[in-house]
Scaffold this motif. Structure first.
Motif, PDB file in Angstrom:
ATOM      1  N   VAL A   1     -10.940   9.097  49.916  1.00 46.81           N
ATOM      2  CA  VAL A   1     -11.382  10.484  49.966  1.00 46.81           C
ATOM      3  C   VAL A   1     -12.161  10.779  48.695  1.00 46.81           C
ATOM      4  O   VAL A   1     -11.625  10.740  47.598  1.00 46.81           O
ATOM      5  N   GLN A   2     -13.443  11.038  48.852  1.00 45.91           N
ATOM      6  CA  GLN A   2     -14.306  11.241  47.693  1.00 45.91           C
ATOM      7  C   GLN A   2     -14.293  12.700  47.275  1.00 45.91           C
ATOM      8  O   GLN A   2     -14.215  13.594  48.116  1.00 45.91           O
ATOM      9  N   PRO A   3     -14.377  12.976  45.968  1.00 46.23           N
ATOM     10  CA  PRO A   3     -14.322  14.365  45.494  1.00 46.23           C
ATOM     11  C   PRO A   3     -15.543  15.149  45.942  1.00 46.23           C
ATOM     12  O   PRO A   3     -16.676  14.692  45.805  1.00 46.23           O
ATOM     13  N   GLY A   4     -15.293  16.339  46.460  1.00 48.12           N
ATOM     14  CA  GLY A   4     -16.384  17.226  46.859  1.00 48.12           C
ATOM     15  C   GLY A   4     -16.574  18.352  45.868  1.00 48.12           C
ATOM     16  O   GLY A   4     -17.193  19.364  46.185  1.00 48.12           O
TER      17      GLY A   4
ATOM     18  N   ARG B   1     -21.376   6.687  40.606  1.00 53.95           N
ATOM     19  CA  ARG B   1     -20.087   6.181  41.093  1.00 53.95           C
ATOM     20  C   ARG B   1     -20.135   5.778  42.570  1.00 53.95           C
ATOM     21  O   ARG B   1     -19.164   5.251  43.098  1.00 53.95           O
ATOM     22  N   GLY B   2     -21.241   6.040  43.215  1.00 52.18           N
ATOM     23  CA  GLY B   2     -21.354   5.679  44.619  1.00 52.18           C
ATOM     24  C   GLY B   2     -20.664   6.645  45.549  1.00 52.18           C
ATOM     25  O   GLY B   2     -20.395   6.317  46.710  1.00 52.18           O
ATOM     26  N   TRP B   3     -20.364   7.855  45.076  1.00 50.86           N
ATOM     27  CA  TRP B   3     -19.736   8.868  45.924  1.00 50.86           C
ATOM     28  C   TRP B   3     -20.818   9.538  46.764  1.00 50.86           C
ATOM     29  O   TRP B   3     -21.641  10.299  46.250  1.00 50.86           O
ATOM     30  N   LYS B   4     -20.816   9.255  48.032  1.00 53.03           N
ATOM     31  CA  LYS B   4     -21.869   9.758  48.906  1.00 53.03           C
ATOM     32  C   LYS B   4     -21.617  11.186  49.374  1.00 53.03           C
ATOM     33  O   LYS B   4     -22.544  11.900  49.741  1.00 53.03           O
ATOM     34  N   SER B   5     -20.364  11.597  49.381  1.00 53.89           N
ATOM     35  CA  SER B   5     -20.071  12.969  49.807  1.00 53.89           C
ATOM     36  C   SER B   5     -20.681  13.943  48.817  1.00 53.89           C
ATOM     37  O   SER B   5     -20.449  13.827  47.612  1.00 53.89           O
ATOM     38  N   PRO B   6     -21.466  14.912  49.269  1.00 50.55           N
ATOM     39  CA  PRO B   6     -22.107  15.844  48.344  1.00 50.55           C
ATOM     40  C   PRO B   6     -21.088  16.740  47.635  1.00 50.55           C
ATOM     41  O   PRO B   6     -20.060  17.102  48.212  1.00 50.55           O
ATOM     42  N   VAL B   7     -21.364  17.031  46.388  1.00 51.01           N
ATOM     43  CA  VAL B   7     -20.532  17.973  45.634  1.00 51.01           C
ATOM     44  C   VAL B   7     -20.915  19.386  46.067  1.00 51.01           C
ATOM     45  O   VAL B   7     -22.061  19.805  45.892  1.00 51.01           O
TER      46      VAL B   7
END
Length: 452
Positions: A39-42, A295-301
């Protein structure tokens, strides 16, 4: 875009990310045990420094505890974090080193945003001769930001010693002729409060009233003056003393009043940056996006949380940026509806001029930083700095704050509603716990908060 790519690669090296794309090694805030978390941080976190993490040079105890919850067992951040401070008397590397020592975790320079950081975008002044005022290595700071021709107050004083006459002990003993090879000043950058206010005020006024040529007499009939860019509008800030201390905003008040007293006109700023400027938060949001990309987190902030101790800078700025994001969303939604109507053949004309103008307002920022991905910016107020819950009551800011009590900058319009924090918490550790609860992130400790 090439420069942004270099920045991104540099951040990846400094942050030391080695995991697979989309995989985050997380840890429990209580036990520190590593777990696999897809679960990536949003959301992203914006931390003020003075009054939130430190008081002067003294760390606030809750700060180190808070950051132990923000990193995994390898010391890597679980969420994107940027330190947004109105300080500007050093390079980012020095501030990152200081924070690393205070917090006990590795902080990269690319996680540090000083009040002057957005000056990187003011490229039209990078090849002009600029006068800089402030403390610390101001010449190095200016050159690190991209300015190529830099003159300091001390350099001016050396070339024109007859101009600095307030301190009798520093007055020249013999008449001195100015050196003619000093280039004409074309713009002025105010980084922060200087040490000798009288010298800086005198010489900055001299530059403004001679149009950058200090060998000339005053031209008080000038309708305009040289471009003036100011960083850090803080009237006061909280150090170890029991009461707040003068900040750069107080120096700006002096400069503005002296100029008006002499000329009868107001000082005009080309740009004001540092909190509560919208530009500052837009730049901070860009830095959050860059961290997530590295970091490769694809989920948009989608959400920013701004944690601070000052109502007029931290809270006002976060709420002002949140209003900008809301208005931007409404404007773009209206534009989409209008364009759909045009494409559908029901309108027969282009989008209204007002909409195009509103969208054009973003272009100066977005051409450099690209469009923001966040849709909201939420403010949290801590009680370890400027704000004192025992002396300040926020139950009705619309009536309790008047123009006579307003301590923000002259050019920042008073809007009491923007000084109301989303939450008031005891300290930064409680702020982090509350954010984790709201985002359903790792959190096992309950903290009491007061909702506003």
């Amino acid at each position: 875009m090439k420069a942004l790519g270099v920045l991104r690669r540099g951040m990846q090296t400094l942050l030391g990310w080695t995991g697979e794309r989309g995989t985050l090694l997380a840890c429990c805030g209580m036990c520190g045990g590593a777990t696999s978390n897809k679960v990536q941080p949003g959301f992203g976190l914006l931390f003020d420094i003075d009054g939130v993490l430190v008081r002067g040079k003294t760390p606030i105890p809750a700060a180190k505890k808070a950051f132990q919850k923000l990193v995994d067992s390898r010391g890597q951040f679980l969420v994107p974090v940027v330190f947004v401070t109105n300080a500007g008397n050093c390079l980012r590397q020095k501030k990152a080193n200081q924070l690393s020592h205070i917090l006990g975790v590795h902080i990269s320079p690319d996680q540090v945003m000083l009040s002057h950081s957005p000056l990187r975008m003011f490229r039209k002044y990078h090849d002009k001769c600029v006068l800089v005022s402030g403390q610390g290595p101001v010449l190095d700071i200016a050159k690190n930001l991209g300015f190529q021709k830099v003159v300091s107050i001390d350099m001016l004083r050396e070339h024109f010693p007859l101009l600095d006459m307030v301190d009798h002990n520093r007055r020249p003993r013999l008449p001195s002729s100015p050196i003619v090879n000093l280039p004409r000043v074309e713009a002025i950058i105010l980084f922060g409060e200087p040490v000798r206010w009288e010298t800086n005020l005198q010489l900055i006024i001299d530059v403004l009233l001679t149009n950058g040529s200090l060998g000339n007499a005053y031209e008080t009939c000038l309708s305009t003056h040289l471009p003036l860019l100011a960083c850090n509008m803080d009237l006061m800030w909280m150090a170890e003393a029991q009461s707040p201390r003068f900040g750069h905003g107080m120096f700006l008040v002096c400069l503005e009043n002296i100029y008006r007293k002499i000329t009868g006109r107001e000082v005009q700023y080309e740009a004001l940056m540092g909190k509560p400027s919208e530009l500052t938060y837009h730049y901070a949001e860009y830095m959050i996006r860059e961290q997530a990309a590295v970091r490769g987190w694809k989920s948009p902030v989608r959400t920013l949380y701004a944690i601070g101790d000052n109502l007029m800078t931290d809270i006002y700025g976060a709420n002002l940026y949140n209003r900008y994001l809301e208005e931007r969303g409404r404007t773009r939604q209206t534009a989409v509806q209008v364009m759909q109507a045009v494409v559908g053949g029901t309108g027969g004309v282009g989008p209204p001029k007002a909409i195009l103008q509103d969208q054009g307002m973003d272009m100066a920022w977005e051409s450099e930083l690209s469009s923001p991905s966040v849709t909201s910016c939420k403010s949290l107020l801590v009680c370890t700095g400027m704000y004192n819950p025992h002396t300040e009551v926020l139950s009705d800011t619309s009536h309790s704050i008047t123009k006579t009590q307003y301590c923000g900058h002259r050019d920042v319009r008073l809007d009491p509603s923007l000084m109301e924090p989303g939450h008031i918490v005891r300290d930064v550790e409680d702020a982090v716990e509350l954010i984790f609860q709201q985002e359903n992130f790792h959190s096992t400790r309950h903290c009491p908060v007061e909702k506003h």
